[in-house]
Design a protein around this motif. Structure first.
Motif, short mmCIF file in Angstrom:
data_model
loop_
_atom_site.label_atom_id
_atom_site.label_comp_id
_atom_site.label_asym_id
_atom_site.label_seq_id
_atom_site.Cartn_x
_atom_site.Cartn_y
_atom_site.Cartn_z
N GLU A 1 0.83 -1.20 0.00
CA GLU A 1 0.00 0.00 0.00
C GLU A 1 0.87 1.26 0.00
N LEU A 2 1.97 1.22 0.75
CA LEU A 2 2.89 2.36 0.75
C LEU A 2 3.47 2.58 -0.64
N ARG A 3 3.88 1.51 -1.30
CA ARG A 3 4.45 1.62 -2.65
C ARG A 3 3.44 2.23 -3.61
N SER A 4 2.20 1.82 -3.47
CA SER A 4 1.15 2.31 -4.35
C SER A 4 0.84 3.79 -4.09
N ILE A 5 0.76 4.16 -2.81
CA ILE A 5 0.42 5.54 -2.44
C ILE A 5 1.60 6.48 -2.73
N TYR A 6 2.80 6.03 -2.41
CA TYR A 6 3.98 6.90 -2.51
C TYR A 6 4.47 7.04 -3.95
N LEU A 7 4.43 5.94 -4.71
CA LEU A 7 4.99 5.95 -6.06
C LEU A 7 3.96 5.84 -7.18
N GLY A 8 2.76 5.42 -6.83
CA GLY A 8 1.74 5.25 -7.87
C GLY A 8 1.80 3.89 -8.53
N ALA A 9 2.58 2.95 -7.95
CA ALA A 9 2.67 1.61 -8.53
C ALA A 9 1.33 0.90 -8.36
N PRO A 10 0.89 0.15 -9.37
CA PRO A 10 -0.37 -0.59 -9.26
C PRO A 10 -0.32 -1.55 -8.07
N TYR A 11 -1.44 -1.71 -7.38
CA TYR A 11 -1.47 -2.62 -6.24
C TYR A 11 -1.27 -4.03 -6.75
N ARG B 1 -7.90 10.65 -1.15
CA ARG B 1 -8.48 10.06 0.05
C ARG B 1 -7.67 8.88 0.59
N LEU B 2 -6.38 8.82 0.28
CA LEU B 2 -5.49 7.78 0.79
C LEU B 2 -4.44 8.41 1.70
N ARG B 3 -4.06 7.68 2.74
CA ARG B 3 -2.99 8.13 3.62
C ARG B 3 -2.16 6.93 4.07
N PHE B 4 -0.88 7.20 4.35
CA PHE B 4 -0.01 6.18 4.94
C PHE B 4 0.87 6.88 5.96
N PHE B 5 0.99 6.28 7.15
CA PHE B 5 1.79 6.89 8.22
C PHE B 5 2.96 5.99 8.57
N CYS B 6 4.14 6.59 8.63
CA CYS B 6 5.37 5.84 8.90
C CYS B 6 5.79 5.91 10.36
N ASN B 7 4.94 6.46 11.20
CA ASN B 7 5.21 6.51 12.63
C ASN B 7 3.89 6.58 13.38
N VAL B 8 3.91 6.22 14.64
CA VAL B 8 2.69 6.15 15.44
C VAL B 8 2.11 7.52 15.80
N PRO B 9 2.92 8.49 16.26
CA PRO B 9 2.34 9.78 16.67
C PRO B 9 1.53 10.48 15.59
N ILE C 1 1.71 10.38 4.48
CA ILE C 1 2.01 10.40 3.04
C ILE C 1 0.71 10.47 2.25
N VAL C 2 0.61 11.45 1.37
CA VAL C 2 -0.57 11.61 0.52
C VAL C 2 -0.32 10.88 -0.80
N PRO C 3 -1.37 10.52 -1.52
CA PRO C 3 -1.17 9.80 -2.78
C PRO C 3 -0.42 10.62 -3.81
N VAL C 4 0.31 9.94 -4.65
CA VAL C 4 1.16 10.59 -5.65
C VAL C 4 0.34 11.46 -6.61
N SER C 5 -0.94 11.15 -6.76
CA SER C 5 -1.80 11.93 -7.64
C SER C 5 -1.98 13.36 -7.15
N GLN C 6 -1.67 13.60 -5.87
CA GLN C 6 -1.82 14.95 -5.30
C GLN C 6 -0.51 15.74 -5.32
N CYS C 7 0.53 15.15 -5.92
CA CYS C 7 1.86 15.77 -5.88
C CYS C 7 2.17 16.56 -7.14
N SER C 8 3.04 17.55 -7.00
CA SER C 8 3.55 18.28 -8.16
C SER C 8 4.58 17.41 -8.88
N LEU C 9 4.97 17.83 -10.08
CA LEU C 9 5.99 17.07 -10.82
C LEU C 9 7.30 17.03 -10.04
#
Length: 456
Positions: free
Chosen positions: A228-238, A258-266, A388-396
């Motif tokens: 899921e992290l790979r898909s959200i961060y890089l846009g790789a197909p699940y 509407r996707l999120r991934f958290f790399c720490n608990v806080p 981490i927000v989905p790659v679709s929300q990122c600038s180039l």
């Protein structure tokens, strides 16, 4: 000062980039592992001078001799480790524990089986589990298990409750000591609702979760595993070719951000604290919400989710009881979310009794339940990654930086593996040459050399 060596992918006070996490899997496949690890370490960091060191999920990260000389104990927090596909890891841990001269503590471990386990038949992991538990008991007074089902399983292997193990639940539930406060939610179409799911859930469950997301415009899907992290961060197909909540960057959930991934608990708990409800089949995804003070409804499917839901009185519904005709709000109205509070103190007291039985120094000694601890202070000083927000929300520019982060870490890892492979290949070649030389020596010379070696 206490010096703790523990099994874990990283320290709560370390911050790795998402690219590093993806290429080195320091989350142990599932970021939910951080939750119970944080719970254990917070309990054991008795002051600001406590030293903690992860083994980065590498049993041989430090040699046993080094660990014996430089640490006071080896702490082994585990998830559902009593399962067939974890046997090799258990065997490695057993071998390592046997070489240690310091105390070794298992603070939480569970069985992974069907919802109604059959304890009358032997299981593939039985021998490995017996050897592991026996080895640990030689260096501690008892182990802590997650629930009654795991306890029943250990009894079939000859271990006894009270003597060899105690049921303590999941250590993540004691991250805030005995303090928990959950209110019954009042949902409407504008409520912020977080969802989670996994590929182990049944197809109807995954479809149900996907369907219920449509009932709330302000919904989020929280990923937990590396795919899921790979898909959200890089846009790789699940990777899994199954019905799932998202598959490609063209999916609406991507496009709507509407996707999120958290790399720490806080940061994970901070996001959930601002939500009205969490719903899904991820155990620690729902526990994280409870710890954040947010109501959570867990979909149970196996012994792992069942025993923890029963022990902690988590709000839960078995996947067979899901009815698409009911709205999520109607399901929620059937629940009493305050029930967790009623049992938290007695569960917490049992956890503290387990620590005391093993003579483990902890922050709860002498009836204490501090609101701020050495662990909390150090977390506040740590520069943590935002969600981490989905790659679709990122600038180039952001997309390019994400790719640079991932491929730089991948290249470095492949380079290390290549060097290690070359080193191993050189050693093998030297052994071949040595063996060939021995094979071509006259028999009499071989015998003489063997006798000389024996006499030495």
């Amino acid at each position: 000062m206490s010096r703790i060596y523990y099994r874990g992918g990283m320290s709560p006070f370390e911050t790795f980039s998402p690219g590093y996490i993806l290429t080195h899997n320091v989350i142990g496949t599932n970021v939910g592992n951080f939750l119970y690890l944080n719970g254990v370490l917070r309990s054991l960091m008795i002051d600001d001078n406590t030293v903690i060191q992860a083994n980065y999920y590498n049993t041989n990260y430090y040699k046993p001799e080094y660990v014996n000389e430089n640490f006071d104990c080896f702490v082994i927090p585990l998830a559902d480790a009593f399962r067939e596909n974890f046997v090799n890891e258990l065997n490695e841990l057993t071998s390592f524990v046997k070489k240690l001269k310091i105390p070794c503590y298992v603070i939480g471990v569970g069985l992974k089986e069907s919802y109604e386990p059959d304890f009358s038949q032997p299981k593939p992991q039985d021998e490995a589990v017996k050897k592991f538990v026996t080895a640990v008991l030689e260096k501690s007074n008892c182990i802590g298990v997650r629930g009654e089902l795991t306890g029943k399983y250990l009894e079939t292997l000859g271990f006894a409750e009270g003597r060899d193990f105690m049921v303590i639940g999941c250590p993540s539930m004691y991250m805030k000591g005995k303090r928990l406060h959950i209110q019954n939610p009042k949902l409407d179409v504008n409520s912020k609702v977080c969802f989670n799911s996994n590929v182990a859930a049944s197809v109807p469950t995954r479809k149900f979760i996907k369907l219920k997301m449509k009932e709330f415009e302000n919904h989020y899907f929280i990923g937990q595993v590396v795919n899921e992290l790979r898909s959200i961060y890089l846009g790789a197909p699940y990777e899994y070719k199954i019905e799932y909540n998202f598959r490609n960057v063209t999916d609406k959930i991507y496009q709507d951000g509407r996707l999120r991934f958290f790399c720490n608990v806080p940061k994970w708990m901070e996001f959930l604290n601002d939500s009205d409800l969490t719903f899904g089949s991820r155990l620690h995804g729902n526990i994280a919400a409870v710890l954040a003070g947010t109501p959570a409804l867990l979909v149970t499917k196996d012994s792992r989710t069942r025993e923890l839901a029963e022990y902690h009185h988590l709000n839960a519904i078995h996947e067979s009881k899901l009815n698409e005709k009911l709205t999520l709000q109607e399901l929620v109205e059937q629940q009493d979310f305050s029930q967790i509070e009623k049992y938290q103190k007695q569960n917490f007291d049992r956890y503290v009794a387990f620590l005391k039985k093993n003579d483990i120094p902890n922050i709860f000694m002498d009836g204490e339940d501090p609101q701020e601890t050495a662990f909390d202070r150090k977390i506040k000083q740590t520069d943590l990654l935002e969600g981490i927000v989905p790659v679709s929300q990122c600038s180039l520019e952001e997309i390019a930086e994400r790719n640079r982060d991932y491929y730089t870490n991948l290249d470095e890892k492949l380079d290390r593996l290549s060097k290690k492979l070359n080193f191993t290949s050189d050693l093998l070649q030297k052994e071949r040459i040595k063996n060939q030389k021995i094979a071509t020596e006259p028999l009499s010379k071989k015998v003489v050399n063997k006798v000389k070696g024996f006499l030495k």
